[in-house]
Write a protein that holds these residues in place. Sequence first.
Motif, PDB file in Angstrom:
ATOM      1  N   PRO A   1       0.836  -1.203   0.000  1.00 33.28           N
ATOM      2  CA  PRO A   1       0.000   0.000   0.000  1.00 33.28           C
ATOM      3  C   PRO A   1       0.873   1.255   0.000  1.00 33.28           C
ATOM      4  O   PRO A   1       2.082   1.189   0.220  1.00 33.28           O
ATOM      5  CB  PRO A   1      -0.772  -0.136   1.314  1.00 33.28           C
ATOM      6  CG  PRO A   1       0.186  -0.854   2.226  1.00 33.28           C
ATOM      7  CD  PRO A   1       1.005  -1.767   1.343  1.00 33.28           C
ATOM      8  N   ASN A   2       0.255   2.405  -0.264  1.00 32.64           N
ATOM      9  CA  ASN A   2       0.924   3.698  -0.097  1.00 32.64           C
ATOM     10  C   ASN A   2       2.254   3.752  -0.840  1.00 32.64           C
ATOM     11  O   ASN A   2       3.319   3.884  -0.249  1.00 32.64           O
ATOM     12  CB  ASN A   2       1.148   3.956   1.404  1.00 32.64           C
ATOM     13  CG  ASN A   2       1.774   5.314   1.673  1.00 32.64           C
ATOM     14  OD1 ASN A   2       1.468   6.293   0.986  1.00 32.64           O
ATOM     15  ND2 ASN A   2       2.655   5.401   2.653  1.00 32.64           N
ATOM     16  N   ALA A   3       2.200   3.643  -2.180  1.00 30.28           N
ATOM     17  CA  ALA A   3       3.442   3.598  -2.965  1.00 30.28           C
ATOM     18  C   ALA A   3       3.344   4.473  -4.207  1.00 30.28           C
ATOM     19  O   ALA A   3       2.246   4.708  -4.731  1.00 30.28           O
ATOM     20  CB  ALA A   3       3.758   2.160  -3.366  1.00 30.28           C
ATOM     21  N   THR A   4       4.506   4.922  -4.686  1.00 32.47           N
ATOM     22  CA  THR A   4       4.572   5.690  -5.933  1.00 32.47           C
ATOM     23  C   THR A   4       5.238   4.856  -7.028  1.00 32.47           C
ATOM     24  O   THR A   4       5.761   5.404  -7.992  1.00 32.47           O
ATOM     25  CB  THR A   4       5.356   7.000  -5.733  1.00 32.47           C
ATOM     26  OG1 THR A   4       6.678   6.695  -5.266  1.00 32.47           O
ATOM     27  CG2 THR A   4       4.652   7.902  -4.738  1.00 32.47           C
ATOM     28  N   LEU A   5       5.218   3.556  -6.885  1.00 33.07           N
ATOM     29  CA  LEU A   5       5.793   2.664  -7.884  1.00 33.07           C
ATOM     30  C   LEU A   5       5.135   2.909  -9.242  1.00 33.07           C
ATOM     31  O   LEU A   5       3.901   2.898  -9.358  1.00 33.07           O
ATOM     32  CB  LEU A   5       5.575   1.208  -7.458  1.00 33.07           C
ATOM     33  CG  LEU A   5       6.165   0.126  -8.349  1.00 33.07           C
ATOM     34  CD1 LEU A   5       7.687   0.216  -8.375  1.00 33.07           C
ATOM     35  CD2 LEU A   5       5.734  -1.263  -7.866  1.00 33.07           C
ATOM     36  N   GLY A   6       5.945   3.155 -10.262  1.00 38.89           N
ATOM     37  CA  GLY A   6       5.394   3.450 -11.580  1.00 38.89           C
ATOM     38  C   GLY A   6       5.053   4.912 -11.785  1.00 38.89           C
ATOM     39  O   GLY A   6       4.732   5.330 -12.899  1.00 38.89           O
TER      40      GLY A   6
END
Length: 447
Positions: A93-98
Motif C-alpha cells: 500500500p501507499n506507494a509511488t511505484l510506476g
Amino acid sequence: MKIHKRYISALVALLFAVPVMAQVPAPAAKQSKPMLFKGATLHIGNGQVIENAAVGFDKGKITYAGPQSGANLSGYEVIDVTGQHIYPGLIQPNATLGLNEVESVRATIDWREVGEMNPNVRSVIAYNTDSDIIPTVRANGVLMTQLTPVGGTISGSSSIVQLDAWNWEDAIVKADEGIHLNWPSMLIETGNSRNDERLKRMGEEREKTMLEMEKLFRDAAVYKSGKQSNENLKLSSMVGLFDGSKKLYIHANYGKELIEGINFAKKQGVKDIVVVGARDAVAVVDFLKANNVAVIYSGVHALPSRAEEDVDMPYKTPYLLHKAGVPFALDYDLAIHGIRNLPFIAGTAAAYGLDKEQALAAVSLNTAKILGVDKQVGSVEVGKDATLVVSTGDLLDMRTNNVTYAFIQGRNVDLNNKQKYLYEKFENKYKAQQQQVPASATSAAGN
C-alpha cells in the motif's frame, strides 16, 4: 591502429544484447490451461497452513486450495513443487511505484500535482507499466500495489493495480478507491524567542489551510445532496467519502495529529477512515480501536520517534497493534526501490512478537481488507484471483526468499529483471577472469 576481429565481434554482440536483456519483460499471456501445484506447504494468508498441499487454478481463478489428497488432478497440468512454499501475492500500500522512476530526473517523476487541494487528481493515469523497478519488486513476491499521489494537503485519489500489464487500464484492480489527506503538521513551541515570529506565521498558515479544508469538505457534502446543478470535478470526486464507497487516508504520525485528523473526518461525515504512517499508533491505540480506524504502518525499519523510546519500538509496533485488536497492514513507505523488501519488514515484525502467519497477513490479506479488495486477492482461497507466489524457502526471510513462480490472475509472470541480468553479467565476468589466472600466479599468491 589494428583492432582484433574478436573484439569487434564482442562489441557488436554487446551492443545488441544489452538493450534486449535489460528491457522490462513483456506481460504474460492469459492462462490457457488449468494448472495445479502439488506437494508444497500452503500458507493461505488467513493464518492457516496446510502441509503437503495442492493449489489449482483455471481461467485466472483458484479452483482448489487444500490437502493434496483431496485434489482432482484430472484435466490439470500438474507441477510438483514438493518442499517449496505457496503464498498469496504480497500487496504494497501507499506507494509511488510506476509514478517515480529516477528521482534526479524530473521527467520521470509524476507523483504530484500543482496546488494544495486536489481530490480530483487520479494517480492511476500516470502509472508507467514499463518501469524498470516493477520487475525487481515482483521477483520478491510483491504482485500488487496501491498507487498513491503525494504532495499538497489533499493529494488526490489512489488506485489498486496488479504489476503485470501493458498499460494502466489493464493494470487496474480497483480504481479511485480513496482520497489521500496529508494532515497539517502541529507546531511545537521551542522556547526560542528567535523562532516566535516564524512560528506565528506558520500557525497562521496552518489555520488558513484548516479553514480551506473544512470548506472543501462542507461543499462536497452539499454537492452530494444534489443542491448544486453545475458539475464540479473536485467536489464530485469526494462524494464517495460520505457514503463509504471511498476511503479517506489520513497521512500523519504524531499522536495528537492522528486524533485531530480522525475527529475532523468524523465531524465532516466521512464513513471509512484509514491512517497512514502512524508512528505514534500505539500511543493512541484505544482511540483508534474505539473509532474503528485501520492503520497502514510505515515505520518497521525506522528509528524510534523519540530518544526516550525503546529502540525496538518500531519493530514491535505491529505486534502491539495486533494485540490491541486494531486492523493494520504494513508498507515500505514511499521508497520505491525498497518495496522489494516488503516481505522482510513482515519478517522483522515476526521476530518481535507477531506469529509468522500473522506477519504474512499484514502484507497480504490484512492489506487487501483495508484496501477493499479482499474478495479478489489477499489469500489463496477458492474463487479468488490466482495471484500467488511459490518460493523454495520462507518468503519473509531474506536468506531463504527465492521465488520460483509468480502468477497474477493466473498468468505466469516472467521473473527476470534488470538487477538479475546485471548480477549474472558481472558474476560471469569475474568467473571468467578467475579461470584465466595462470596456475603459477595462484600458487605464488598462496606463498
